[in-house]
Every structure is written in structure tokens, then in C-alpha cells.
Design a protein around this motif. Sequence first.
Motif: not given
Length: 116
Positions: A53-54, A75-76, A88-92
Motif C-alpha cells: 500500500s501507499g 519516478g521520484v 515531502n511524501v504528500s505525492g504518494i
Amino acid sequence: MSVATLIFITALTIFLFFFKTVADTNELTYNMTSQSDKSITSTLKIPTAYTVSGAEVKQSIYKINDIGVDMVVDGVTYYKTLDPTEVNVSGINVDRNYTPTYVRDTKGDLTLLRFD
């Protein structure tokens, strides 16, 4: 003749006992291995696609110093020298399932962990 028959029956009984013990031990070992490490699969069963899971991906990034390898998520790239308190892991997306890919070098050491 009766002594030979008795020895034969005794040997047969002991053989069956040992055979059952080895079969039970093999089954127990298989169950323990499959429950303890999900990345180990037996060649006797059809492997299923392993996903995480994320939330597990985010937790892995927070533990990147302990893991000691670079990670790529969508891609990050997150480098192993990263400070987990400043990332910053808010994009996951925590609701999404990711498929991990383990990149190893020629010695078998893990060099990169990719989540797609």
C-alpha cells in the motif's frame, strides 16, 4: 521365522513413523517460511503479484536510512542520504497499491528499490 517377522514389522513401523515425521516437518517449515517472509515464494505454487500500500511506501521512505538504498516512487527518487524528517511524501497516494521492484548488483546486494 517369527523373530524375523517381528523385526520386519518393527522396522516397517519405525520407517512409517520417520516418514510421517519428515512429512510433517516439511509442511511446518513451508508454512513458517511462507508466513514469515512474503518475498520468499515456493516453486511448487503459482506466485501471485506482490503489492504494498501507499502507506507502506511512505513508511519505507521514513525508514530509508535503516534500509540503506535509494528508492524510486512514481519516478521520484528518494536518496538514502535523505533526512526523513524533512521529506515531502504528500505525492504518494496511500490508497494506491504499488508493486515493488528490487534492483540488485552482481553480488546480490540490494541497490535500488522501485515502487510502480
